[in-house]
Structures are given as C-alpha cells and as structure tokens.
Write a protein that holds these residues in place. Structure first.
Motif, PDB file in Angstrom:
ATOM      1  N   ARG A  11       0.840  -1.198   0.000  1.00  0.00           N
ATOM      2  CA  ARG A  11       0.000   0.000   0.000  1.00  0.00           C
ATOM      3  C   ARG A  11       0.874   1.247   0.000  1.00  0.00           C
ATOM      4  O   ARG A  11       1.929   1.287   0.634  1.00  0.00           O
ATOM      5  CB  ARG A  11      -0.876   0.025   1.249  1.00  0.00           C
ATOM      6  CG  ARG A  11      -2.058  -0.894   1.212  1.00  0.00           C
ATOM      7  CD  ARG A  11      -2.783  -0.839   2.552  1.00  0.00           C
ATOM      8  NE  ARG A  11      -3.187   0.512   2.897  1.00  0.00           N
ATOM      9  CZ  ARG A  11      -4.444   0.916   2.998  1.00  0.00           C
ATOM     10  NH1 ARG A  11      -5.422   0.054   2.770  1.00  0.00           N
ATOM     11  NH2 ARG A  11      -4.732   2.135   3.322  1.00  0.00           N
ATOM     12  N   LEU A  12       0.427   2.277  -0.705  1.00  0.00           N
ATOM     13  CA  LEU A  12       1.197   3.508  -0.831  1.00  0.00           C
ATOM     14  C   LEU A  12       1.431   4.171   0.522  1.00  0.00           C
ATOM     15  O   LEU A  12       2.551   4.602   0.818  1.00  0.00           O
ATOM     16  CB  LEU A  12       0.491   4.473  -1.790  1.00  0.00           C
ATOM     17  CG  LEU A  12       1.153   5.819  -2.011  1.00  0.00           C
ATOM     18  CD1 LEU A  12       2.551   5.656  -2.568  1.00  0.00           C
ATOM     19  CD2 LEU A  12       0.314   6.664  -2.941  1.00  0.00           C
ATOM     20  N   ASP A  13       0.399   4.249   1.363  1.00  0.00           N
ATOM     21  CA  ASP A  13       0.576   4.915   2.650  1.00  0.00           C
ATOM     22  C   ASP A  13       1.580   4.170   3.529  1.00  0.00           C
ATOM     23  O   ASP A  13       2.388   4.786   4.223  1.00  0.00           O
ATOM     24  CB  ASP A  13      -0.759   5.120   3.369  1.00  0.00           C
ATOM     25  CG  ASP A  13      -1.507   3.829   3.640  1.00  0.00           C
ATOM     26  OD1 ASP A  13      -1.207   2.799   3.010  1.00  0.00           O
ATOM     27  OD2 ASP A  13      -2.421   3.861   4.498  1.00  0.00           O
ATOM     28  N   LYS A  14       1.578   2.848   3.484  1.00  0.00           N
ATOM     29  CA  LYS A  14       2.543   2.065   4.258  1.00  0.00           C
ATOM     30  C   LYS A  14       3.961   2.293   3.745  1.00  0.00           C
ATOM     31  O   LYS A  14       4.901   2.411   4.521  1.00  0.00           O
ATOM     32  CB  LYS A  14       2.217   0.566   4.178  1.00  0.00           C
ATOM     33  CG  LYS A  14       1.202   0.098   5.159  1.00  0.00           C
ATOM     34  CD  LYS A  14       1.130  -1.410   5.136  1.00  0.00           C
ATOM     35  CE  LYS A  14       0.117  -1.904   6.134  1.00  0.00           C
ATOM     36  NZ  LYS A  14       0.087  -3.361   6.211  1.00  0.00           N
ATOM     37  N   TRP A  15       4.110   2.330   2.426  1.00  0.00           N
ATOM     38  CA  TRP A  15       5.439   2.516   1.860  1.00  0.00           C
ATOM     39  C   TRP A  15       5.990   3.894   2.202  1.00  0.00           C
ATOM     40  O   TRP A  15       7.164   4.035   2.550  1.00  0.00           O
ATOM     41  CB  TRP A  15       5.407   2.317   0.343  1.00  0.00           C
ATOM     42  CG  TRP A  15       6.787   2.345  -0.238  1.00  0.00           C
ATOM     43  CD1 TRP A  15       7.647   1.303  -0.358  1.00  0.00           C
ATOM     44  CD2 TRP A  15       7.463   3.495  -0.756  1.00  0.00           C
ATOM     45  NE1 TRP A  15       8.826   1.731  -0.918  1.00  0.00           N
ATOM     46  CE2 TRP A  15       8.740   3.068  -1.175  1.00  0.00           C
ATOM     47  CE3 TRP A  15       7.125   4.831  -0.911  1.00  0.00           C
ATOM     48  CZ2 TRP A  15       9.670   3.941  -1.731  1.00  0.00           C
ATOM     49  CZ3 TRP A  15       8.056   5.695  -1.463  1.00  0.00           C
ATOM     50  CH2 TRP A  15       9.300   5.249  -1.861  1.00  0.00           C
ATOM     51  N   LEU A  16       5.161   4.947   2.094  1.00  0.00           N
ATOM     52  CA  LEU A  16       5.613   6.299   2.428  1.00  0.00           C
ATOM     53  C   LEU A  16       6.029   6.391   3.889  1.00  0.00           C
ATOM     54  O   LEU A  16       7.004   7.071   4.231  1.00  0.00           O
ATOM     55  CB  LEU A  16       4.504   7.316   2.135  1.00  0.00           C
ATOM     56  CG  LEU A  16       4.231   7.588   0.667  1.00  0.00           C
ATOM     57  CD1 LEU A  16       2.963   8.417   0.519  1.00  0.00           C
ATOM     58  CD2 LEU A  16       5.399   8.283   0.012  1.00  0.00           C
ATOM     59  N   TRP A  17       5.313   5.698   4.758  1.00  0.00           N
ATOM     60  CA  TRP A  17       5.651   5.666   6.182  1.00  0.00           C
ATOM     61  C   TRP A  17       6.956   4.899   6.388  1.00  0.00           C
ATOM     62  O   TRP A  17       7.841   5.345   7.115  1.00  0.00           O
ATOM     63  CB  TRP A  17       4.493   5.026   6.952  1.00  0.00           C
ATOM     64  CG  TRP A  17       4.786   4.687   8.359  1.00  0.00           C
ATOM     65  CD1 TRP A  17       4.896   5.547   9.409  1.00  0.00           C
ATOM     66  CD2 TRP A  17       4.996   3.379   8.889  1.00  0.00           C
ATOM     67  NE1 TRP A  17       5.162   4.849  10.556  1.00  0.00           N
ATOM     68  CE2 TRP A  17       5.228   3.515  10.250  1.00  0.00           C
ATOM     69  CE3 TRP A  17       5.004   2.103   8.324  1.00  0.00           C
ATOM     70  CZ2 TRP A  17       5.471   2.430  11.080  1.00  0.00           C
ATOM     71  CZ3 TRP A  17       5.238   1.023   9.139  1.00  0.00           C
ATOM     72  CH2 TRP A  17       5.475   1.193  10.503  1.00  0.00           C
ATOM     73  N   ALA A  18       7.102   3.742   5.727  1.00  0.00           N
ATOM     74  CA  ALA A  18       8.307   2.926   5.868  1.00  0.00           C
ATOM     75  C   ALA A  18       9.532   3.635   5.293  1.00  0.00           C
ATOM     76  O   ALA A  18      10.642   3.489   5.813  1.00  0.00           O
ATOM     77  CB  ALA A  18       8.116   1.572   5.189  1.00  0.00           C
ATOM     78  N   ALA A  19       9.350   4.416   4.233  1.00  0.00           N
ATOM     79  CA  ALA A  19      10.452   5.147   3.606  1.00  0.00           C
ATOM     80  C   ALA A  19      10.748   6.447   4.342  1.00  0.00           C
ATOM     81  O   ALA A  19      11.594   7.229   3.901  1.00  0.00           O
ATOM     82  CB  ALA A  19      10.133   5.425   2.148  1.00  0.00           C
ATOM     83  N   ARG A  43      -3.285  11.669  -9.365  1.00  0.00           N
ATOM     84  CA  ARG A  43      -3.674  11.532  -7.955  1.00  0.00           C
ATOM     85  C   ARG A  43      -4.067  10.096  -7.687  1.00  0.00           C
ATOM     86  O   ARG A  43      -4.617   9.416  -8.551  1.00  0.00           O
ATOM     87  CB  ARG A  43      -4.852  12.453  -7.630  1.00  0.00           C
ATOM     88  CG  ARG A  43      -4.421  13.897  -7.464  1.00  0.00           C
ATOM     89  CD  ARG A  43      -5.570  14.744  -7.043  1.00  0.00           C
ATOM     90  NE  ARG A  43      -5.916  14.486  -5.649  1.00  0.00           N
ATOM     91  CZ  ARG A  43      -6.576  15.320  -4.877  1.00  0.00           C
ATOM     92  NH1 ARG A  43      -6.988  16.461  -5.363  1.00  0.00           N
ATOM     93  NH2 ARG A  43      -6.855  15.021  -3.639  1.00  0.00           N
ATOM     94  N   VAL A  44      -3.779   9.642  -6.480  1.00  0.00           N
ATOM     95  CA  VAL A  44      -4.064   8.260  -6.115  1.00  0.00           C
ATOM     96  C   VAL A  44      -4.721   8.214  -4.745  1.00  0.00           C
ATOM     97  O   VAL A  44      -4.826   9.223  -4.053  1.00  0.00           O
ATOM     98  CB  VAL A  44      -2.768   7.415  -6.095  1.00  0.00           C
ATOM     99  CG1 VAL A  44      -2.234   7.217  -7.485  1.00  0.00           C
ATOM    100  CG2 VAL A  44      -1.724   8.035  -5.206  1.00  0.00           C
ATOM    101  N   LYS A  45      -5.156   7.028  -4.363  1.00  0.00           N
ATOM    102  CA  LYS A  45      -5.719   6.810  -3.041  1.00  0.00           C
ATOM    103  C   LYS A  45      -4.672   6.146  -2.155  1.00  0.00           C
ATOM    104  O   LYS A  45      -3.698   5.572  -2.643  1.00  0.00           O
ATOM    105  CB  LYS A  45      -6.962   5.929  -3.139  1.00  0.00           C
ATOM    106  CG  LYS A  45      -8.099   6.606  -3.864  1.00  0.00           C
ATOM    107  CD  LYS A  45      -9.335   5.756  -3.813  1.00  0.00           C
ATOM    108  CE  LYS A  45     -10.487   6.482  -4.511  1.00  0.00           C
ATOM    109  NZ  LYS A  45     -11.720   5.718  -4.453  1.00  0.00           N
ATOM    110  N   ALA A  46      -4.880   6.208  -0.849  1.00  0.00           N
ATOM    111  CA  ALA A  46      -3.919   5.658   0.107  1.00  0.00           C
ATOM    112  C   ALA A  46      -3.774   4.153  -0.039  1.00  0.00           C
ATOM    113  O   ALA A  46      -2.712   3.597   0.226  1.00  0.00           O
ATOM    114  CB  ALA A  46      -4.332   6.007   1.531  1.00  0.00           C
ATOM    115  N   ALA A  47      -4.813   3.477  -0.467  1.00  0.00           N
ATOM    116  CA  ALA A  47      -4.784   2.019  -0.576  1.00  0.00           C
ATOM    117  C   ALA A  47      -4.176   1.538  -1.891  1.00  0.00           C
ATOM    118  O   ALA A  47      -4.090   0.336  -2.118  1.00  0.00           O
ATOM    119  CB  ALA A  47      -6.192   1.459  -0.439  1.00  0.00           C
ATOM    120  N   LYS A  48      -3.732   2.451  -2.742  1.00  0.00           N
ATOM    121  CA  LYS A  48      -3.137   2.047  -4.024  1.00  0.00           C
ATOM    122  C   LYS A  48      -1.932   1.176  -3.765  1.00  0.00           C
ATOM    123  O   LYS A  48      -1.073   1.488  -2.955  1.00  0.00           O
ATOM    124  CB  LYS A  48      -2.706   3.279  -4.804  1.00  0.00           C
ATOM    125  CG  LYS A  48      -1.766   2.986  -5.946  1.00  0.00           C
ATOM    126  CD  LYS A  48      -2.300   3.506  -7.223  1.00  0.00           C
ATOM    127  CE  LYS A  48      -1.282   3.325  -8.338  1.00  0.00           C
ATOM    128  NZ  LYS A  48      -1.627   2.240  -9.196  1.00  0.00           N
TER     129      LYS A  48
END
Length: 137
Positions: A11-19, A43-48
């Motif tokens: 998930r994009l939100d998880k990756w941004l947090w992990a990075a 634009r994308v959603k957090a679950a992408k």
C-alpha cells in the motif's frame, strides 16, 4: 536488516511511512488524500498498491521530491535503510536546491519594524489586508 519485497505490492501509505517521508501512516494518508502525492503524474488513493519502478511526486512543506521506487517494504526501519527504498531523480534534486537557494536569498528582503504597530497603523494594516483579500468590497 529488513526484507524488501521484490515481487509483491505494498500500500502507498505504508510505503511512504516505511520510507520515512511521513512520521505516521495517518499523516501519509492525509497527504495522499490532500493531493500532495502523485503516482506517475496522477492523484491516487492511500490504498493504491505500488510496485518497483513507479515514479512518485511527493510535496512536503515547500519542497517537492520526485522519487523512483527501488524496493518495497511495509516495515519502518532506520533512516539509512529507508533511503535504500527509493532514489530521487537528478532533476528533482537540482530543482529543490535551486528553490532552497532562492528562499534563502529572499529571507533578507523582509524588513522588520522597530516597534509594535499602534492603533492607527493597525487600522491601515487591516484595511490593506481587507482590500487585497476582498477586492470587490
């Protein structure tokens, strides 16, 4: 050392947090929903679910970074390990440095007053702000 995912998606939100672009997943989610994160120009959603090779444009405060995803992870680790997850483009680095230099050079143009404005000066300031905010009044 964390185990990067090579084949799967995260998930994009998880990756941004992990990075380590954002302190919490909630802040990452808010940034995505606020249009501050674009994936391949859209634009994308957090679950992408993102995969390796995707280009992300991330705006934080006054800076905008364009990064290419090199590895995937949903575990937040130290900064030296988080930097391995992405690579910032050369154009992005150059543009950020240029804008930082412009901001630094512009800081000297601010003129500080030697006193607190009195009642008359405050009225002038408020009138000026009102005229510029609502020009049709």
């Amino acid at each position: 050392m964390f185990k990067p995912y090579l084949d799967s998606k995260v998930r994009l939100d998880k990756w941004l947090w992990a990075a380590r672009f954002f302190k919490t997943r909630n802040l990452a989610k808010q940034a995505i929903e606020g249009g501050k994160v674009h994936c391949d120009g859209q634009r994308v959603k957090a679950a992408k679910e993102i995969s390796v090779g995707i280009t992300l444009s991330i705006r934080q405060d006054l800076d905008e970074k364009v990064v290419v995803v090199k590895m995937l992870s949903d575990q937040r680790r130290g900064s030296p390990e988080a930097v391995l997850l992405y690579e910032e483009t050369e154009e992005s680095k150059a543009l950020r440095e240029k804008r930082a230099a412009e901001r630094k050079a512009g800081m000297g143009s601010f003129i500080a007053s030697d006193h607190k404005p009195d009642k008359r000066e405050r009225r002038h300031i408020h009138r000026f702000q009102r005229i510029n905010l609502f020009p049709e009044d």
